[in-house]
Design an enzyme around this catalytic site. Structure first.
Site, short mmCIF file in Angstrom:
data_model
loop_
_atom_site.label_atom_id
_atom_site.label_comp_id
_atom_site.label_asym_id
_atom_site.label_seq_id
_atom_site.Cartn_x
_atom_site.Cartn_y
_atom_site.Cartn_z
N ASP A 377 55.05 12.71 80.94
CA ASP A 377 56.24 13.27 80.30
C ASP A 377 57.43 12.66 81.04
O ASP A 377 57.40 12.54 82.26
CB ASP A 377 56.22 14.80 80.45
CG ASP A 377 57.47 15.42 79.86
OD1 ASP A 377 57.75 15.16 78.68
OD2 ASP A 377 58.17 16.15 80.58
N LYS A 378 58.48 12.27 80.32
CA LYS A 378 59.60 11.59 80.97
C LYS A 378 60.44 12.53 81.84
O LYS A 378 60.54 12.36 83.05
CB LYS A 378 60.51 10.91 79.93
CG LYS A 378 61.72 10.21 80.59
CD LYS A 378 62.69 9.66 79.57
CE LYS A 378 63.63 10.72 79.04
NZ LYS A 378 64.69 11.14 79.99
N THR A 379 61.03 13.51 81.21
CA THR A 379 62.02 14.35 81.90
C THR A 379 61.38 15.24 82.96
O THR A 379 60.49 16.04 82.66
CB THR A 379 62.80 15.21 80.89
OG1 THR A 379 63.29 14.36 79.86
CG2 THR A 379 63.95 15.94 81.55
N THR A 524 58.40 11.37 75.40
CA THR A 524 59.70 12.03 75.59
C THR A 524 60.28 12.54 74.27
O THR A 524 59.99 11.98 73.21
CB THR A 524 60.71 11.07 76.27
OG1 THR A 524 61.96 11.74 76.43
CG2 THR A 524 60.93 9.80 75.45
#
Length: 679
Positions: A377-379, A524
């Site tokens: 997951d990016k964030t 994302t």
């Protein structure tokens, strides 16, 4: 009436839950004290049996013959004394093995205890028959030395098992015994840890251990969390920052408010989680158990065949055939095999816990060695989840990039906008603002160093027909970054771009995963421009953008449909369905909230390199398990024919005692090999 009834049920459930927890704690304490008692018991039985073995050796005809003393040590009734001493060693020293034999029979799972019990019983019964009239040789010295060696082997093994688990148990000792509780009048009172409650305020002095999980309400200090999270560098902590019980306060006194105590605390959850993982059945253990069962059958069959071959086909005497049979049954004992997996499990679990890598599901951890793709997951995982300055573009020769940032930071220091903190943090803060005022929805303005300065959005420029014709700004816009513009004395001086900051460790993690032939991917909810920019920065070939939280699990399924074994790494909150869908779910940056229910593995720190470490540890653990299994079974394949006497014509024979020494050596090698496991 219904309300009272409901209250009664709730109270009953609460009491039941409390009783269950107390029962679990009692059982856990019993388990630990039982294990320690068994170690002490084997040690005591070994030393007492060893002392009694000395006169047994001195009275044994074969030893006397070997020492060349002839009949000098013989006297009337010596064989009866030998019988009495040997009976003591057989009953007292052999008790654990005889008891284990009956336990294995009652559970219909014959194993190592069956083999040992058979070997010592055959030797004892046969020798006793010789004392009371049967023609033959005495095997009491073999019986005694065999029991001594087996007791020593068990003692060493149990100490190894306890040693491997000790790192985990040390976690429980991290907590201090008392806390300085702050009273209502501001004074402090030292209270036992179990009297601390949620919302209590506590003073922690420099160098002291933090007594519970909580939040700093006053003061600033550095905290050493090495024994809890594996982070070697002290972490700077200020007001509103969380602190973990068991970590060590640095140079300044701090006041904190307690948030979690007892079973809810981070440390308690870690200890329980590690213990559950150690007790959970390893999939590889099933392989070891099957091998042990087959080895037991082989041992019994080999013992019987050896006896028949030497007696009937080779026409040897019963004593010789019996010795060979006993040696085969002793040397085939699946001792090392039984330890091959549990020792590696114990070492890997405690090793991971010390490094802030918490294994909740042992089966999933073992499956992690087969991972072919890992989706981040990016964030909050690959990025910090907070805005920071990435680019500064000067559009006026009078102001360089550093000067531009200082002017913007002075204005933004009074703003409450989320972007403002990113600009302020990047600057040195050498300028100060006067006459600050917010421009609702558009930015902020103020007087800095006698100049009118505005920090505004692109919308403000459009409304006031201010042109931003510059290739650099167009390029930054295409990356999906947020841009603010700086106006000094109504002239456009430059632009500052901000975005979610990429973690320094992310690039290294992606590179390492590629080296391990694992495909890294990114997921994302951000737009394609942002996703593309982050992917390019990290050298990621595969990414999914604009994915809604509810669709994350479908993306995992999509990758699995490519025929790949997938791990998902996220923060464990809105990623829960995706973590559950993945073959292995890894919650990263869980901090003090270790109970991420859908994750198989929990990483305490927000460091993508820890995801690499856990996959590496999974592969290393499996290698150690296979090495131990190969050694334990390969050793038996070599030892059985040797014990049966296939090299007899070359004058090579193994006695039961030598067989026992070799078998114990095999166990020690397995234990040492497990200890060499590293992340």
């Amino acid at each position: 009436m219904n309300h009272n009834h409901k209250h009664h049920d709730e109270k009953k459930n609460h009491d039941k839950h409390k009783h269950h927890k107390d029962h679990e704690k009692h059982e856990e304490h019993d388990h630990q004290s039982h294990h320690a008692h068994m170690v002490a018991d084997f040690r005591r039985r070994f030393w007492i049996s060893l002392i009694v073995t000395v006169p047994i050796l001195a009275l044994s005809p074969m030893i006397q013959q070997f020492l060349g003393v002839g009949d000098a040590w013989r006297f009337s009734g010596d064989s009866y004394i030998l019988f009495a001493l040997s009976t003591f060693v057989y009953v007292y020293g052999g008790y654990p093995f005889l008891k284990g034999f009956f336990d294995e029979l009652s559970s219909k799972s014959p194993g190592m205890m069956t083999l040992i019990a058979l070997a010592i019983s055959v030797a004892y019964i046969y020798s006793s028959a010789v004392v009371f009239g049967l023609k033959g040789r005495l095997f009491y010295w073999e019986l005694a030395t065999l029991i001594d060696v087996m007791l020593l082997g068990h003692w060493i093994e149990m100490k190894s098992v306890m040693g491997a688990s000790r790192a985990v148990e040390e976690l429980a000792k991290l907590m201090p015994t008392e806390a300085h509780k702050i009273q209502e009048d501001g004074s402090t009172k030292d209270v036992p840890l179990d009297q601390l409650q949620k919302s209590d305020r506590v003073l922690v002095k420099p160098g002291e251990k933090i007594p519970a999980d909580g939040v700093i309400i006053e003061g600033e200090s550095s905290v050493n969390e090495a024994m809890v999270t594996g982070e070697s560098k002290p972490v700077s902590k200020k007001e509103k920052d969380e602190v973990i019980g068991g970590s060590v306060n640095g140079e300044q006194s701090i006041k904190m408010e307690v948030q979690k105590t007892g079973d809810e605390s981070f440390l308690s959850q870690v200890v329980n989680m590690v213990r559950e993982a150690q007790e959970s059945k390893s999939r590889t253990q099933n392989l070891a158990n099957r091998a042990a069962l087959w080895l037991t059958i082989i041992a019994l069959a080999s013992g019987a065949i050896t006896m028949i071959v030497w007696l009937i086909l080779m026409q040897m005497d019963f004593n010789f055939a019996l010795t060979r049979s006993v040696t085969v049954m002793v040397i085939t004992c699946p001792h090392a095999l039984g330890l091959a997996i549990p020792l590696v499990v114990a070492v890997s679990t405690s090793l991971s816990a010390k490094n802030g890598l918490l294994i909740r599901d042992r089966g999933a951890f073992e499956m992690a060695r087969n991972i072919e793709a890992i989706i981040f997951d990016k964030t909050g995982t690959l990025t910090k989840g907070e805005f920071g300055v990435t680019d500064i573009v000067s559009l006026n020769d009078d102001y360089d990039e550093k000067e531009l940032l200082e002017y913007a930071a002075a204005v933004e220091s009074n703003s409450e906008h989320p972007l403002a903190s990113g600009i302020v943090e990047k600057a040195d803060g050498k300028y100060h603002v006067k006459n600050f005022n917010a421009i609702p929805g558009k930015g902020a303005a103020g007087e800095v160093e006698g100049k009118n300065v505005k920090v505004v959005s692109p919308g403000y420029l459009r409304e006031n027909d201010i042109s931003t014709d510059d290739e650099r700004i167009d390029e930054i816009s295409e990356q999906g970054k947020t841009i603010v513009f700086v106006l000094i004395e109504k002239n456009l001086a430059g632009a500052i771009a901000l975005s979610d900051i990429i973690r320094e460790e992310s690039k290294e993690a992606i590179a390492k995963l590629k080296e391990m032939n694992i495909q890294p991917m990114m997921l994302t909810g951000d737009n394609k421009q942002v996703a593309k920019w982050v992917a390019e920065e990290l050298n990621l070939e595969d990414y999914f953008a604009e994915v809604l939280p509810g669709d994350k699990a479908n993306k995992i399924k999509e990758v699995q449909e490519r025929g790949l074994v997938v791990a998902m790494t996220g923060d464990g909150v809105n990623d829960a369905p995706a973590l559950a869908q993945a073959n292995v779910g890894i919650a990263i940056g869980a901090g003090t909230d270790v109970a991420a229910e859908t994750a198989d593995i929990i990483l305490v720190r927000s460091n993508p390199m820890d995801a690499v470490s856990i996959l590496h540890l999974s592969r290393a653990t499996y290698r150690k398990m296979i090495q131990n299994l190969a050694w334990a079974t390969g050793y038996n394949a070599f030892a059985i024919p040797l014990a049966a006497g296939v090299l007899y014509s070359w004058g090579i024979l193994l006695s039961p005692a030598v067989g026992a020494v070799l078998m114990s050596l095999s166990t020690v090698i397995v234990a040492i090999n497990a200890r060499f496991l590293k992340i």
